[in-house]
Design an enzyme around this catalytic site. Structure first.
Site, mmCIF file in Angstrom:
data_model
loop_
_atom_site.group_PDB
_atom_site.id
_atom_site.type_symbol
_atom_site.label_atom_id
_atom_site.label_comp_id
_atom_site.label_asym_id
_atom_site.label_seq_id
_atom_site.Cartn_x
_atom_site.Cartn_y
_atom_site.Cartn_z
ATOM 1 N N ASP A 1 -19.876 -2.598 8.276
ATOM 2 C CA ASP A 1 -19.894 -2.609 9.744
ATOM 3 C C ASP A 1 -21.287 -2.983 10.255
ATOM 4 O OD1 ASP A 1 -17.180 -1.516 9.739
ATOM 5 O OD2 ASP A 1 -18.174 0.256 8.934
ATOM 6 N N ARG B 1 -21.763 -6.690 9.623
ATOM 7 C CA ARG B 1 -20.944 -7.448 10.576
ATOM 8 C C ARG B 1 -21.628 -7.486 11.944
ATOM 9 N NH1 ARG B 1 -15.216 -4.557 8.814
ATOM 10 N NH2 ARG B 1 -14.533 -6.170 7.344
ATOM 11 N N HIS C 1 -16.009 4.844 9.696
ATOM 12 C CA HIS C 1 -15.638 3.481 9.333
ATOM 13 C C HIS C 1 -14.195 3.258 9.764
ATOM 14 C CE1 HIS C 1 -14.862 -0.256 7.354
ATOM 15 N NE2 HIS C 1 -13.869 0.293 6.697
HETATM 16 P P1 NAX Z 1 -6.969 -3.088 -4.064
HETATM 17 O O1 NAX Z 1 -5.627 -2.505 -3.737
HETATM 18 O O2 NAX Z 1 -7.099 -4.519 -4.399
HETATM 19 O O3 NAX Z 1 -7.610 -2.268 -5.265
HETATM 20 C C1 NAX Z 1 -7.622 -0.885 -5.317
HETATM 21 C C2 NAX Z 1 -7.558 -0.491 -6.768
HETATM 22 O O4 NAX Z 1 -7.729 0.909 -6.847
HETATM 23 C C3 NAX Z 1 -6.210 -0.799 -7.427
HETATM 24 O O5 NAX Z 1 -6.430 -1.560 -8.596
HETATM 25 C C4 NAX Z 1 -5.639 0.575 -7.728
HETATM 26 O O6 NAX Z 1 -4.883 0.597 -8.926
HETATM 27 C C5 NAX Z 1 -6.896 1.407 -7.852
HETATM 28 N N1 NAX Z 1 -6.704 2.839 -7.631
HETATM 29 C C6 NAX Z 1 -5.859 3.454 -6.768
HETATM 30 N N2 NAX Z 1 -5.930 4.779 -6.895
HETATM 31 C C7 NAX Z 1 -6.870 5.013 -7.847
HETATM 32 C C8 NAX Z 1 -7.384 6.191 -8.437
HETATM 33 N N3 NAX Z 1 -6.929 7.396 -8.069
HETATM 34 N N4 NAX Z 1 -8.327 6.066 -9.387
HETATM 35 C C9 NAX Z 1 -8.761 4.869 -9.773
HETATM 36 N N5 NAX Z 1 -8.299 3.710 -9.268
HETATM 37 C C10 NAX Z 1 -7.369 3.788 -8.307
HETATM 38 O O7 NAX Z 1 -7.887 -2.672 -2.821
HETATM 39 P P2 NAX Z 1 -9.316 -3.267 -2.416
HETATM 40 O O8 NAX Z 1 -9.131 -4.438 -1.537
HETATM 41 O O9 NAX Z 1 -10.159 -3.403 -3.631
HETATM 42 O O10 NAX Z 1 -9.857 -2.098 -1.489
HETATM 43 C C11 NAX Z 1 -10.188 -0.831 -2.010
HETATM 44 C C12 NAX Z 1 -10.412 0.163 -0.891
HETATM 45 O O11 NAX Z 1 -11.511 -0.219 -0.077
HETATM 46 C C13 NAX Z 1 -9.235 0.303 0.074
HETATM 47 O O12 NAX Z 1 -9.025 1.699 0.329
HETATM 48 C C14 NAX Z 1 -9.729 -0.361 1.329
HETATM 49 O O13 NAX Z 1 -9.104 0.156 2.479
HETATM 50 C C15 NAX Z 1 -11.185 -0.006 1.281
HETATM 51 N N6 NAX Z 1 -12.100 -0.798 2.115
HETATM 52 C C16 NAX Z 1 -13.159 -0.158 2.663
HETATM 53 C C17 NAX Z 1 -14.132 -0.810 3.395
HETATM 54 C C18 NAX Z 1 -15.307 -0.079 3.959
HETATM 55 O O14 NAX Z 1 -16.094 -0.717 4.672
HETATM 56 N N7 NAX Z 1 -15.509 1.213 3.736
HETATM 57 C C19 NAX Z 1 -14.006 -2.263 3.674
HETATM 58 C C20 NAX Z 1 -13.114 -2.983 2.721
HETATM 59 C C21 NAX Z 1 -11.886 -2.236 2.292
HETATM 60 O O15 NAX Z 1 -10.887 -2.385 3.253
#
Ligand code: NAX
Length: 328
Positions: free
Chosen positions: A161, A164, A189
């Protein structure tokens, strides 16, 4: 050479993981002279573990001189053993028909378990960054689940953020982004966050004096930054990944190596400053030095800012209350 630092990354086979691991291994996060050991966590699911192996094959194929070793895990107690940095990226995304409340509950379970595991096995000085959403509340849950670790070592990612907002300001002024100082992003966030350039300077000049357009601030800048995540999904068909990974690199880099007096934004447990209740994981401007962050204090909060800061606080308090039962 220096002893290697153990870095845990969860959700390592996901989109952000794919944009993050190669940059950690190449030294962009902890320094070009700092060897690293990657301890990667994914869910036990066969497909996720197989995908993780694939990513590790690619990491091998980069022959990174700083990547001393790496390991794949499905148990946080193994993945977090002795880690000095933990990037908690993996979380459950919102599925079709899923309520916000369900999402909070499922993620509360994940971050309770991971907080407990960190508490048990991580290095006592571990620096934790939560990226997985809802990032602030997940970080709050992990912190509360790790009573033997310093609470201040748990942080949430607001840096995307922050970056951005920097980029929007630079574009508006047609000036180089690197010259902007003293930007703050307050709160959660989420679209309720409050990017605040009242104190910002560029080349020693006041940014609000240059822009001199409060309507642009309220009606264009704030919603553009607040809804940027949604705009990326709309354009790309996928959520931000490379920019999120970049922000995670920036956050840890600056926390470990310092900011030379420059302000950056981190979600950190409040100490009561600015009327934010103690313990709430809230985005604030900080500077970093010697491996510690220091919140910027003494900023004047005007009526409009107070309103915006309270709005994003209200959302965080609701999230906290929504998971209170699970933390008992
Ligand atoms: P993806 O769905 O591509 O990847 C997430 C991965 O985490 C998957 O491979 C899944 O198997 C794994 N996973 C789920 N539960 C788990 C656990 N208990 N232990 C270990 N691994 C686990 O998501 P991605 O695009 O990589 O985003 C990841 C997270 O970042 C999401 O929650 C998303 O909302 C969040 N974000 C946060 C941002 C921020 O600024 N704080 C911005 C970007 C993003 O949206």
């Amino acid at each position: 050479s220096k002893p290697a630092i153990r870095v845990a990354v969860t959700g390592a086979a996901g989109q952000i993981g794919y944009a993050l691991l190669f940059r950690i291994a190449s030294g962009e996060m902890l320094g070009k002279d700092q060897p690293v050991i990657l301890q990667l966590l994914e869910i036990p699911d066969e497909k996720a573990q197989k995908a993780l192996k694939g990513v590790m094959m690619e990491l091998d194929d980069c022959a990174f001189p700083l990547l001393q070793s790496m390991s794949a895990h499905s148990d946080p107690l193994e993945a977090f053993k002795d880690v000095e940095v933990a990037l908690l990226v993996g979380s459950r995304p919102r599925g079709p028909g899923m309520e916000r409340k369900d999402l909070l509950t499922i993620n509360a379970q994940i971050f309770t378990a991971q907080g407990k595991a960190l508490n048990q096995v991580a290095n006592r000085q571990v620096k934790v960054l939560v990226v997985g959403n809802p990032a602030n509340t997940n970080a709050y849950i992990a912190m509360k689940s790790a009573p033997d670790l310093p609470a201040k070592n748990f942080t949430a990612m607001l840096r995307l953020d922050h970056n951005r907002a920097l980029s929007q300001l630079a574009t508006k002024m047609a000036k180089p982004v690197a010259e902007i100082q003293k930007l703050a992003v307050w709160g959660n966030h989420s679209p309720t966050m409050y990017p605040d350039y009242r104190f910002a300077t560029i080349g020693g000049q006041s940014v609000p004096a240059i822009i001199n357009d409060e309507t642009w601030n309220r009606e264009t800048f704030l919603p553009t930054v607040g809804k940027r995540g949604a705009a990326i999904i709309e354009a790309r068909g996928l959520s931000s990944a490379a920019s999120a990974a970049n922000a995670a690199i920036d956050h840890i880099h600056d926390w470990v190596l310092g900011t030379n007096g420059k302000w950056v934004t981190m979600g950190i447990p409040s100490d009561g400053t600015y009327g934010i209740p103690e313990g709430i994981m809230y985005g604030v401007p900080v500077t970093c030095e010697g491996g510690e962050y220091h919140r910027v204090t003494g900023l004047e909060i005007d009526a409009y800012s107070r309103e915006r800061m309270d709005l994003t606080l209200k959302e965080l308090l609701e999230e906290r209350d929504g998971v209170a039962d699970l933390l008992k």
